[in-house]
Design a protein around this motif. Structure first.
Motif, PDB file in Angstrom:
ATOM      1  N   SER A 158       0.824  -1.209   0.000  1.00 21.15           N
ATOM      2  CA  SER A 158       0.000   0.000   0.000  1.00 21.15           C
ATOM      3  C   SER A 158       0.856   1.255   0.000  1.00 21.15           C
ATOM      4  CB  SER A 158      -0.919   0.007   1.227  1.00 21.15           C
ATOM      5  OG  SER A 158      -1.793  -1.100   1.216  1.00 21.15           O
ATOM      6  N   ALA A 159       1.891   1.262   0.829  1.00 19.11           N
ATOM      7  CA  ALA A 159       2.783   2.415   0.904  1.00 19.11           C
ATOM      8  C   ALA A 159       3.507   2.638  -0.418  1.00 19.11           C
ATOM      9  CB  ALA A 159       3.792   2.224   2.037  1.00 19.11           C
ATOM     10  N   LEU A 160       3.902   1.551  -1.068  1.00 13.16           N
ATOM     11  CA  LEU A 160       4.576   1.679  -2.361  1.00 13.16           C
ATOM     12  C   LEU A 160       3.653   2.290  -3.399  1.00 13.16           C
ATOM     13  CD1 LEU A 160       6.997   1.156  -4.196  1.00 13.16           C
ATOM     14  CD2 LEU A 160       6.103  -1.155  -4.613  1.00 13.16           C
ATOM     15  N   ALA A 161       2.368   1.909  -3.360  1.00 12.71           N
ATOM     16  CA  ALA A 161       1.402   2.469  -4.310  1.00 12.71           C
ATOM     17  C   ALA A 161       1.331   3.983  -4.164  1.00 12.71           C
ATOM     18  CB  ALA A 161       0.024   1.849  -4.080  1.00 12.71           C
ATOM     19  N   SER A 162       1.245   4.459  -2.922  1.00  8.03           N
ATOM     20  CA  SER A 162       1.190   5.909  -2.684  1.00  8.03           C
ATOM     21  C   SER A 162       2.476   6.588  -3.142  1.00  8.03           C
ATOM     22  CB  SER A 162       0.967   6.193  -1.189  1.00  8.03           C
ATOM     23  OG  SER A 162      -0.303   5.749  -0.778  1.00  8.03           O
ATOM     24  N   ALA A 163       3.606   5.999  -2.806  1.00 12.62           N
ATOM     25  CA  ALA A 163       4.890   6.591  -3.184  1.00 12.62           C
ATOM     26  C   ALA A 163       5.034   6.684  -4.700  1.00 12.62           C
ATOM     27  CB  ALA A 163       6.033   5.775  -2.587  1.00 12.62           C
ATOM     28  N   LEU A 164       4.638   5.629  -5.401  1.00 13.20           N
ATOM     29  CA  LEU A 164       4.743   5.621  -6.862  1.00 13.20           C
ATOM     30  C   LEU A 164       3.826   6.665  -7.489  1.00 13.20           C
ATOM     31  CD1 LEU A 164       4.873   1.782  -7.623  1.00 13.20           C
ATOM     32  CD2 LEU A 164       6.751   3.427  -7.795  1.00 13.20           C
ATOM     33  N   TRP A 165       2.581   6.727  -7.000  1.00 16.64           N
ATOM     34  CA  TRP A 165       1.617   7.643  -7.595  1.00 16.64           C
ATOM     35  C   TRP A 165       2.007   9.104  -7.363  1.00 16.64           C
ATOM     36  CZ3 TRP A 165      -1.639   8.378 -11.207  1.00 16.64           C
ATOM     37  CH2 TRP A 165      -2.574   9.413 -11.138  1.00 16.64           C
ATOM     38  N   PHE A 166       2.311   9.459  -6.118  1.00 19.10           N
ATOM     39  CA  PHE A 166       2.642  10.854  -5.835  1.00 19.10           C
ATOM     40  C   PHE A 166       3.966  11.257  -6.482  1.00 19.10           C
ATOM     41  CE2 PHE A 166      -0.213  10.186  -2.062  1.00 19.10           C
ATOM     42  CZ  PHE A 166      -1.210  11.024  -2.529  1.00 19.10           C
ATOM     43  N   SER A 167       4.898  10.325  -6.579  1.00 21.20           N
ATOM     44  CA  SER A 167       6.158  10.620  -7.267  1.00 21.20           C
ATOM     45  C   SER A 167       5.912  10.872  -8.750  1.00 21.20           C
ATOM     46  CB  SER A 167       7.149   9.459  -7.098  1.00 21.20           C
ATOM     47  OG  SER A 167       7.528   9.311  -5.748  1.00 21.20           O
ATOM     48  N   ALA A 168       5.041  10.054  -9.347  1.00 18.09           N
ATOM     49  CA  ALA A 168       4.725  10.234 -10.764  1.00 18.09           C
ATOM     50  C   ALA A 168       4.059  11.589 -10.996  1.00 18.09           C
ATOM     51  CB  ALA A 168       3.805   9.109 -11.240  1.00 18.09           C
ATOM     52  N   LEU A 169       3.130  11.963 -10.112  1.00 17.75           N
ATOM     53  CA  LEU A 169       2.438  13.245 -10.254  1.00 17.75           C
ATOM     54  C   LEU A 169       3.396  14.423 -10.052  1.00 17.75           C
ATOM     55  CD1 LEU A 169      -1.067  13.142  -8.508  1.00 17.75           C
ATOM     56  CD2 LEU A 169      -0.547  13.414 -10.942  1.00 17.75           C
ATOM     57  N   GLY A 170       4.178  14.358  -8.984  1.00 26.85           N
ATOM     58  CA  GLY A 170       5.050  15.476  -8.655  1.00 26.85           C
ATOM     59  C   GLY A 170       6.219  15.637  -9.607  1.00 26.85           C
ATOM     60  N   PHE A 171       6.974  14.553  -9.798  1.00 29.39           N
ATOM     61  CA  PHE A 171       8.192  14.644 -10.608  1.00 29.39           C
ATOM     62  C   PHE A 171       7.925  14.507 -12.101  1.00 29.39           C
ATOM     63  CE2 PHE A 171       9.708  12.955  -6.441  1.00 29.39           C
ATOM     64  CZ  PHE A 171      10.410  14.086  -6.064  1.00 29.39           C
ATOM     65  N   GLY A 172       6.776  13.939 -12.456  1.00 31.18           N
ATOM     66  CA  GLY A 172       6.445  13.792 -13.879  1.00 31.18           C
ATOM     67  C   GLY A 172       5.392  14.774 -14.342  1.00 31.18           C
ATOM     68  N   ALA A 173       5.171  15.832 -13.555  1.00 28.97           N
ATOM     69  CA  ALA A 173       4.089  16.777 -13.845  1.00 28.97           C
ATOM     70  C   ALA A 173       4.180  17.366 -15.250  1.00 28.97           C
ATOM     71  CB  ALA A 173       4.087  17.898 -12.799  1.00 28.97           C
ATOM     72  N   ARG A 174       5.382  17.696 -15.672  1.00 28.42           N
ATOM     73  CA  ARG A 174       5.547  18.345 -16.973  1.00 28.42           C
ATOM     74  C   ARG A 174       5.038  17.463 -18.105  1.00 28.42           C
ATOM     75  NH1 ARG A 174       6.745  23.860 -16.770  1.00 28.42           N
ATOM     76  NH2 ARG A 174       7.836  24.218 -14.815  1.00 28.42           N
ATOM     77  N   TRP A 175       5.179  16.145 -17.931  1.00 29.46           N
ATOM     78  CA  TRP A 175       4.751  15.221 -18.973  1.00 29.46           C
ATOM     79  C   TRP A 175       3.326  14.717 -18.732  1.00 29.46           C
ATOM     80  CZ3 TRP A 175       9.483  15.103 -16.514  1.00 29.46           C
ATOM     81  CH2 TRP A 175      10.581  15.441 -17.310  1.00 29.46           C
ATOM     82  N   LEU A 176       2.932  14.604 -17.465  1.00 31.04           N
ATOM     83  CA  LEU A 176       1.620  14.053 -17.148  1.00 31.04           C
ATOM     84  C   LEU A 176       0.488  15.079 -17.273  1.00 31.04           C
ATOM     85  CD1 LEU A 176       2.457  11.863 -14.023  1.00 31.04           C
ATOM     86  CD2 LEU A 176       2.051  11.100 -16.367  1.00 31.04           C
ATOM     87  N   ALA A 177       0.786  16.356 -17.029  1.00 33.39           N
ATOM     88  CA  ALA A 177      -0.267  17.378 -17.053  1.00 33.39           C
ATOM     89  C   ALA A 177      -1.043  17.401 -18.368  1.00 33.39           C
ATOM     90  CB  ALA A 177       0.327  18.756 -16.749  1.00 33.39           C
ATOM     91  N   PRO A 178      -0.372  17.383 -19.533  1.00 29.98           N
ATOM     92  CA  PRO A 178      -1.142  17.391 -20.785  1.00 29.98           C
ATOM     93  C   PRO A 178      -2.008  16.138 -20.944  1.00 29.98           C
ATOM     94  CG  PRO A 178       1.140  18.016 -21.176  1.00 29.98           C
ATOM     95  CD  PRO A 178       1.078  17.475 -19.781  1.00 29.98           C
ATOM     96  N   VAL A 179      -1.520  15.003 -20.431  1.00 31.17           N
ATOM     97  CA  VAL A 179      -2.289  13.764 -20.534  1.00 31.17           C
ATOM     98  C   VAL A 179      -3.526  13.834 -19.649  1.00 31.17           C
ATOM     99  CG1 VAL A 179      -2.245  11.277 -20.140  1.00 31.17           C
ATOM    100  CG2 VAL A 179      -0.239  12.426 -21.097  1.00 31.17           C
ATOM    101  N   PHE A 180      -3.334  14.246 -18.386  1.00 29.06           N
ATOM    102  CA  PHE A 180      -4.441  14.273 -17.433  1.00 29.06           C
ATOM    103  C   PHE A 180      -5.420  15.405 -17.711  1.00 29.06           C
ATOM    104  CE2 PHE A 180      -1.803  11.985 -13.968  1.00 29.06           C
ATOM    105  CZ  PHE A 180      -2.065  10.781 -14.596  1.00 29.06           C
ATOM    106  N   ALA A 181      -5.030  16.357 -18.568  1.00 34.94           N
ATOM    107  CA  ALA A 181      -5.948  17.428 -18.942  1.00 34.94           C
ATOM    108  C   ALA A 181      -6.939  16.961 -20.003  1.00 34.94           C
ATOM    109  CB  ALA A 181      -5.166  18.631 -19.460  1.00 34.94           C
ATOM    110  N   ARG A 182      -6.716  15.758 -20.545  1.00 37.14           N
ATOM    111  CA  ARG A 182      -7.623  15.233 -21.567  1.00 37.14           C
ATOM    112  C   ARG A 182      -8.656  14.315 -20.930  1.00 37.14           C
ATOM    113  NH1 ARG A 182      -3.131  13.738 -26.054  1.00 37.14           N
ATOM    114  NH2 ARG A 182      -2.448  12.505 -24.349  1.00 37.14           N
ATOM    115  N   PRO A 183      -9.931  14.611 -21.072  1.00 42.46           N
ATOM    116  CA  PRO A 183     -10.979  13.770 -20.474  1.00 42.46           C
ATOM    117  C   PRO A 183     -10.880  12.308 -20.899  1.00 42.46           C
ATOM    118  CG  PRO A 183     -11.906  15.843 -21.234  1.00 42.46           C
ATOM    119  CD  PRO A 183     -10.489  15.807 -21.731  1.00 42.46           C
TER     120      PRO A 183
END
Length: 211
Positions: free
Chosen positions: A157-182
């Motif tokens: 469970s802890a690994l899931a949180s660490a992976l997700w928040f790390s992806a959001l925080g450190f990968g924001a530049r690449w993930l933001a355009p993806v997550f902005a698409r419905p």
């Protein structure tokens, strides 16, 4: 202890936490925003991941004590968890047919680390759903494992949180355009919904068969 048991406990903790944490919400938008701003990203990611880990561990420990010597209560809790996950899964499948997006702006005044962490604490700890998800649902599920398998469940469970928040925080530049698409969220919700229904079936099996 069998390798299969350890793997199952770890994987169940990982997937259950992952499907619950991945959703359009204020906390995720805040982590994404800090990632876009490149402002105290490490501190925010660490705080959010550590908070989840502590809450889940507390939930597992507390629920384990509550369930000790009460198999009927354990079965009832598993049954309620199955119903909740089933409803959550159906809701995610319904959302997969609706437009939605996660948007976060990179604009705004620069804040100190203390101020940023205070905001992160608000988005994390003042959200009632975090207690329902981490303490009651995930904690109640993990509490039903015996011995050190509880620790493996918490680790997953802890690994899931660490992976997700790390992806959001450190990968924001690449993930933001993806997550902005419905469409991206519709596909993700469909995957989450299916996974939750599988987990609900496993919990229902544990509730009715005790296995």
């Amino acid at each position: 202890m069998a390798y299969e048991q350890v793997t199952t406990a770890f994987a169940n903790g990982l997937f259950m936490s992952l499907v619950l944490i991945v959703a359009i919400g204020a906390q995720n938008a805040y982590v994404l925003r800090q990632g876009l701003r490149r402002e105290h990203v490490s501190a925010v990611v660490l705080f959010c991941a550590a908070s989840d880990a502590v809450l889940i561990a507390a939930g597992v420990a507390g629920m384990a004590q509550a369930l000790k010597g009460k198999p009927a209560f354990a079965s009832a809790l598993a049954g309620l968890g199955a119903l909740f996950l089933g409803a959550y899964g159906l809701r995610a499948l319904w959302r997969s047919h609706q437009p939605g997006a996660l948007r976060a702006t990179a604009h705004g005044a620069s804040l100190s680390r203390a101020a940023v962490l205070a905001q992160a604490a608000g988005f994390t700890l003042l959200n009632p759903h975090v207690y329902l998800d981490t303490v009651l649902l995930v904690g109640g599920t993990g509490a039903q494992y015996g011995g050190s398998l509880k620790a493996w469940f918490v680790a997953g469970s802890a690994l899931a949180s660490a992976l997700w928040f790390s992806a959001l925080g450190f990968g924001a530049r690449w993930l933001a355009p993806v997550f902005a698409r419905p469409r991206a969220w519709q596909m993700l919700d469909a995957l989450i919904g299916g996974t939750m229904l599988v987990l609900a079936a496993l919990l229902a099996r544990r509730a009715f068969l005790g296995a």
